[in-house]
Design a protein around this motif. Structure first.
Motif, mmCIF file in Angstrom:
data_model
loop_
_atom_site.group_PDB
_atom_site.id
_atom_site.type_symbol
_atom_site.label_atom_id
_atom_site.label_comp_id
_atom_site.label_asym_id
_atom_site.label_seq_id
_atom_site.Cartn_x
_atom_site.Cartn_y
_atom_site.Cartn_z
ATOM 1 N N GLU A 65 -4.282 3.885 3.120
ATOM 2 C CA GLU A 65 -5.080 2.949 3.910
ATOM 3 C C GLU A 65 -5.593 1.803 3.054
ATOM 4 N N ARG A 66 -5.759 2.067 1.744
ATOM 5 C CA ARG A 66 -6.280 1.040 0.846
ATOM 6 C C ARG A 66 -5.323 0.858 -0.332
ATOM 7 N N GLU A 77 -2.300 6.710 5.428
ATOM 8 C CA GLU A 77 -1.969 6.169 6.733
ATOM 9 C C GLU A 77 -0.697 6.802 7.303
ATOM 10 N N LYS A 82 0.824 -1.208 0.000
ATOM 11 C CA LYS A 82 0.000 0.000 0.000
ATOM 12 C C LYS A 82 0.866 1.271 0.000
#
Length: 207
Positions: free
Chosen positions: A163-164, A142, A114
């Motif tokens: 985060e994704r 993040e 990520k």
């Protein structure tokens, strides 16, 4: 036969006797140079230095300095310097490869699948806040880390963890070449923890 014809040579050329006086003066010999006595001695009485061979002294030069080391030429010194530089570079490369392991670096955190690798940043100006502002349009972030050297100075590249994973892929496809603080950046995926055998360019060519 006139006077001009009478002064012709056998080959038909006119002799110097037929020239007018102001031209004849040009052919008149100059007076001889005055004799000047030598300052020291006459050449015939002067003792000239005698050249003597030195072959009789060669045996005296043998083994006169057993510790003598001949100096290097300019080309040899240059070659020696290049070899020394290459040796130090190889030692630094070997030491860097032995010490480089992103999986054991406590500063490397987060999910590598990520994470984006951002390079060619404005080394001393770009901050985590600047990168977050540019990349948050692709999705929630993040973590952002600008890599710094041991002295605390930014090294011109950073890592951004989303985060994704789909947001990371969208940024990877779209953000390469955008300008951050007036300079175009290079965007890539993190390869240190995802590609086996990969290493950064500063440690040699990527396999």
């Amino acid at each position: 036969m006139n006077r001009r014809q009478g002064n012709q040579d056998s080959d038909g050329r006119v002799g110097t006797a037929a020239l007018p006086p102001h031209l004849l003066r040009l052919f008149a010999p100059r007076p001889p140079l005055p004799y000047a006595k030598p300052l020291d001695r006459d050449p015939g009485k002067k003792d000239e230095p005698r050249l003597m061979p030195v072959s009789q002294y060669l045996d005296m030069c043998k083994n006169h300095d057993t510790d003598y080391v001949p100096t290097l030429s300019i080309a040899e010194r240059k070659k020696q310097k290049l070899e020394e530089r290459d040796r130090k570079a190889q030692e630094a490369l070997k030491t860097g490869l032995e010490a480089w392991d992103p999986n054991k670096d406590e500063k490397v955190v987060g999910d590598p699948y990520k994470t984006l690798h951002i390079s060619r940043l404005q080394s001393y100006e770009c901050t985590e806040k600047d990168l977050r502002r540019e990349f948050q349009m692709y999705g929630p972030i993040e973590n952002v880390r600008v890599v710094k050297d041991p002295e605390g100075k930014p090294r011109g590249y950073a890592f951004i963890e989303f985060e994704r994973e789909k947001d990371m892929k969208a940024a990877y496809k779209d953000a390469d070449g955008i300008k951050v603080l007036g300079r175009r950046i290079v965007v890539d995926v993190e390869r240190g923890r995802t590609v086996k055998g990969w290493r950064p360019k500063r440690l040699g060519k990527v396999p």
